[in-house]
Design a protein around this motif. Structure first.
Motif, PDB file in Angstrom:
ATOM      1  N   GLY A  62      25.717  44.362  40.862  1.00 12.86           N
ATOM      2  CA  GLY A  62      26.005  43.038  40.324  1.00 12.86           C
ATOM      3  C   GLY A  62      27.024  42.303  41.162  1.00 12.86           C
ATOM      4  O   GLY A  62      27.427  42.765  42.238  1.00 12.86           O
ATOM      5  N   ARG A  63      27.461  41.159  40.679  1.00 14.60           N
ATOM      6  CA  ARG A  63      28.339  40.284  41.441  1.00 14.60           C
ATOM      7  C   ARG A  63      29.789  40.748  41.390  1.00 14.60           C
ATOM      8  O   ARG A  63      30.223  41.429  40.471  1.00 14.60           O
ATOM      9  CB  ARG A  63      28.228  38.848  40.943  1.00 14.60           C
ATOM     10  CG  ARG A  63      28.574  38.652  39.496  1.00 14.60           C
ATOM     11  CD  ARG A  63      28.306  37.228  39.049  1.00 14.60           C
ATOM     12  NE  ARG A  63      29.274  36.309  39.628  1.00 14.60           N
ATOM     13  CZ  ARG A  63      29.366  35.028  39.310  1.00 14.60           C
ATOM     14  NH1 ARG A  63      28.501  34.496  38.445  1.00 14.60           N
ATOM     15  NH2 ARG A  63      30.285  34.262  39.841  1.00 14.60           N
ATOM     16  N   ILE A  64      30.526  40.365  42.409  1.00 17.17           N
ATOM     17  CA  ILE A  64      31.929  40.725  42.527  1.00 17.17           C
ATOM     18  C   ILE A  64      32.740  40.050  41.420  1.00 17.17           C
ATOM     19  O   ILE A  64      32.400  38.969  40.938  1.00 17.17           O
ATOM     20  CB  ILE A  64      32.437  40.319  43.933  1.00 17.17           C
ATOM     21  CG1 ILE A  64      33.690  41.102  44.321  1.00 17.17           C
ATOM     22  CG2 ILE A  64      32.654  38.814  44.015  1.00 17.17           C
ATOM     23  CD1 ILE A  64      34.035  40.945  45.808  1.00 17.17           C
ATOM     24  N   ASP A  65      33.814  40.717  40.996  1.00 16.10           N
ATOM     25  CA  ASP A  65      34.711  40.200  39.969  1.00 16.10           C
ATOM     26  C   ASP A  65      36.128  40.149  40.538  1.00 16.10           C
ATOM     27  O   ASP A  65      36.486  40.947  41.412  1.00 16.10           O
ATOM     28  CB  ASP A  65      34.662  41.111  38.731  1.00 16.10           C
ATOM     29  CG  ASP A  65      35.437  40.541  37.556  1.00 16.10           C
ATOM     30  OD1 ASP A  65      36.674  40.748  37.502  1.00 16.10           O
ATOM     31  OD2 ASP A  65      34.818  39.893  36.699  1.00 16.10           O
ATOM     32  N   ARG A  66      36.939  39.225  40.036  1.00 17.16           N
ATOM     33  CA  ARG A  66      38.317  39.131  40.533  1.00 17.16           C
ATOM     34  C   ARG A  66      39.064  40.444  40.408  1.00 17.16           C
ATOM     35  O   ARG A  66      39.897  40.795  41.254  1.00 17.16           O
ATOM     36  CB  ARG A  66      39.075  38.041  39.773  1.00 17.16           C
ATOM     37  CG  ARG A  66      38.711  36.628  40.172  1.00 17.16           C
ATOM     38  CD  ARG A  66      39.622  35.622  39.514  1.00 17.16           C
ATOM     39  NE  ARG A  66      39.581  35.715  38.053  1.00 17.16           N
ATOM     40  CZ  ARG A  66      40.356  35.022  37.235  1.00 17.16           C
ATOM     41  NH1 ARG A  66      41.265  34.188  37.723  1.00 17.16           N
ATOM     42  NH2 ARG A  66      40.240  35.134  35.934  1.00 17.16           N
ATOM     43  N   ALA A  67      38.757  41.208  39.345  1.00 16.73           N
ATOM     44  CA  ALA A  67      39.452  42.477  39.125  1.00 16.73           C
ATOM     45  C   ALA A  67      39.153  43.496  40.217  1.00 16.73           C
ATOM     46  O   ALA A  67      39.933  44.433  40.433  1.00 16.73           O
ATOM     47  CB  ALA A  67      39.058  43.050  37.767  1.00 16.73           C
TER      48      ALA A  67
END
Length: 239
Positions: A62-67
């Motif tokens: 899935g897509r990258i997350d800030r965390a």
């Protein structure tokens, strides 16, 4: 290096052009393998209600997350993986993409790629993973392919495909995870290639088969990069 074709016509059928301009979002996928002479790969079928690739068999991701930019880990990316990723993005984002693959796999399958660690009360999307008593181990990841979704699709991703052996898992069998995948299974590689797959997944399975035949990661093998240039699908191979 043996070359295997990318099915451009099938790619257009998987996700027809609907118009509109979208920038691809960074994303990552993890391909887990197990077995020796008859290798298996972990795959899941996307639920029928999804806007993008509904009912298709895919790898978790899935897509990258800030965390993912600040998540803790144990074991650094190997020098080869870091070199290839950092030729595309800054080192901080390269590390975050690897962590995205680990986190998304846990969320979608319940499988923990990592090493035991004291449970931690971390906020955000890493909360359940850290509470399970683990830290991601980035040293076991190989970077094997990159693909950008063509323009005009309902979703666009700049996806990096990582692989890792099942021996690096703390949990041997998948669970239902988040429910995004309505079926999850370890499949013999030849059986997986007979499923209803997106064109890019079929292409990467071919790449995976050749890497496994050449002793898994084979760091000297050029990395395929699939994208659309001037209306045509192009596959480059980069050292």
């Amino acid at each position: 290096m043996k070359d295997h074709p990318f099915d451009a016509a099938q790619d257009l059928a998987d996700a027809p052009r609907v118009g509109g301009a979208q920038r691809p979002k960074d994303a990552a996928t993890l391909i887990l393998t197990r077995g020796g002479s008859r290798p298996e790969v972990l795959m899941g079928r996307r639920a029928p209600g999804h806007v993008f690739m509904a009912s298709k068999w895919v790898f978790p991701g899935g897509r990258i997350d800030r965390a993912d930019f600040t998540a803790a880990a144990t074991g650094d990316l190997t020098s080869d993986v870091a070199r290839r990723l950092e030729a595309e993005v800054p080192a901080r984002r390269a590390r975050a993409l690897a962590l995205t693959a680990v986190r998304e796999t846990f969320e979608e399958t319940g499988l923990i790629l990592g090493r035991p660690a004291p449970p931690a009360n971390t906020a955000g999307p890493w909360r359940e993973y850290r509470q399970a008593g683990a830290l991601p181990d980035l040293s076991v990841l190989s970077y094997i392919a990159r693909a950008v979704t063509p323009p005009g699709r309902t979703r666009r991703f700049d996806a990096r495909f990582f692989m890792a052996p099942s021996e690096a898992l703390m949990t041997p069998e998948p669970t239902a995870g988040s429910g995004e995948l309505d079926e999850i299974a370890w499949l013999p590689l030849e059986d997986a290639r007979a499923l209803d797959l997106p064109a890019i997944t079929r292409f990467v399975l071919g790449e995976l088969a050749e890497r496994l035949a050449q002793d898994r990661a084979n760091p000297d093998r050029p990395l395929p990069f699939v994208r659309m240039v001037r209306g045509r699908h192009v596959v480059d191979h980069r050292d």
